[in-house]
Design an enzyme around this catalytic site. Structure first.
Site, mmCIF file in Angstrom:
data_model
loop_
_atom_site.group_PDB
_atom_site.id
_atom_site.type_symbol
_atom_site.label_atom_id
_atom_site.label_comp_id
_atom_site.label_asym_id
_atom_site.label_seq_id
_atom_site.Cartn_x
_atom_site.Cartn_y
_atom_site.Cartn_z
ATOM 1 N N ASP A 137 -19.939 -43.140 -11.989
ATOM 2 C CA ASP A 137 -19.121 -42.762 -10.843
ATOM 3 C C ASP A 137 -19.491 -43.566 -9.585
ATOM 4 O OD1 ASP A 137 -17.147 -41.300 -9.507
ATOM 5 O OD2 ASP A 137 -17.744 -39.428 -10.476
ATOM 6 N N GLY A 165 -34.011 -48.573 -13.948
ATOM 7 C CA GLY A 165 -34.303 -49.673 -14.854
ATOM 8 C C GLY A 165 -35.785 -49.741 -15.173
ATOM 9 N N GLU A 206 -31.701 -38.878 -9.530
ATOM 10 C CA GLU A 206 -32.389 -40.074 -9.996
ATOM 11 C C GLU A 206 -33.223 -39.713 -11.221
ATOM 12 O OE1 GLU A 206 -32.337 -43.237 -8.765
ATOM 13 O OE2 GLU A 206 -31.003 -42.757 -7.089
#
Length: 275
Positions: A142, A167, A190
């Site tokens: 999104d 990552g 997160e």
């Protein structure tokens, strides 16, 4: 030599790798990135119920940064400066036919780097997808959400606005951050540092989960780290200091319930999060 052997051998002398290195090594690394880009290979996959990292693929990505110089790209309203092999992105120069073949929707201002895979019927709102990421079929990334380098996101997930899936490119042996199938990740959340979010889980908005985050099962009191079990419903919480009534409480993630697959598929996200 196999691709894996070529990459591993080059990795051992990585300090010597540069734009003047052997063309065969360049071709091998380019092939790895092309295979990641097409979904022919992926940095991590579930084998016999366990997530496994293919270290040589991560090494190939990192070696590619040594092989290619920085280049400039001029656009109508800005210019960019990046590694030459990644500068133009995954879909640069694509025609309508190329997009139709790939089968995913991509709205303007959605940078997707070369070497990342996006499955059919996925939807990319203005977001960012980094090299090595794998986004499976039917998933929505999104607005202003991010799929970090080598992150693995399953089928039919919703990575809500402003959220980040971190990552994990280094070290090569580390698992990337993994979001399994049918996961809802709430807005402004997160998930980082190689945390695994199990299939069918629902994470409330504003969740922050790394390897050091305590994950508390409210029903049992059990505290774990690094993995959300499948079909968990998770909200932010806090744990008091056992040794002091005046010390500040510390943030944690709280599993308020676990549901079965049938309940998850038939119950709205808001209803699952309500108590």
């Amino acid at each position: 030599m196999s691709v894996e052997n070529v990459i591993n051998e080059a990795w051992e002398k990585r300090d010597q790798i540069n734009p003047a290195s052997d063309q065969y090594l360049k071709d091998t690394i380019n092939q790895v990135i092309d295979d990641l880009d097409s979904g022919k290979s992926r940095v991590a996959e579930k084998i016999n119920g366990e997530w496994i990292t293919h270290q040589h693929l991560k090494k190939a990505i990192m070696l590619s940064f040594r092989l290619y110089p920085m280049e400039n790209l001029n656009g109508p309203y800005s210019s960019w400066y990046d590694k030459a092999h990644l500068l133009k992105g995954k879909t640069a120069g694509w025609t309508k036919e190329d997009h139709e073949k790939a089968g995913f929707r991509m709205v303007p201002n959605s940078p997707v780097r070369k070497g990342s895979f996006v499955g059919k019927n996925a939807v990319l709102m203005p977001c960012y997808v980094n090299i090595g990421a794998y986004i499976d079929e039917g998933t929505m990334i999104d607005t202003f959400a991010r799929a970090g380098s080598c992150s693995q996101i399953g089928k039919n997930c919703h990575i809500s606005a402003g959220s980040g899936v971190g990552g994990v490119l280094e070290p090569a042996q580390a698992l990337p951050t993994i979001i399994e199938d049918n996961v809802f990740l709430g807005a402004m959340s997160e998930v980082v540092e190689g945390v695994i979010v199990g299939e069918g889980s629902v994470l409330s908005m504003g969740m922050y989960i790394g390897q050091s985050t305590k994950i508390v099962n409210r029903s049992t009191g059990e505290i774990t780290f690094g993995k959300i079990p499948p079909y968990s419903v998770v909200v932010p919480g806090s744990l008091p200091d056992k040794n002091s009534s005046t010390a500040p409480s510390l943030y944690c993630a709280v599993i308020i319930k676990q549901v079965d697959e049938k309940t998850r598929s038939k119950t709205s996200i808001n209803d699952l999060l309500r108590e």
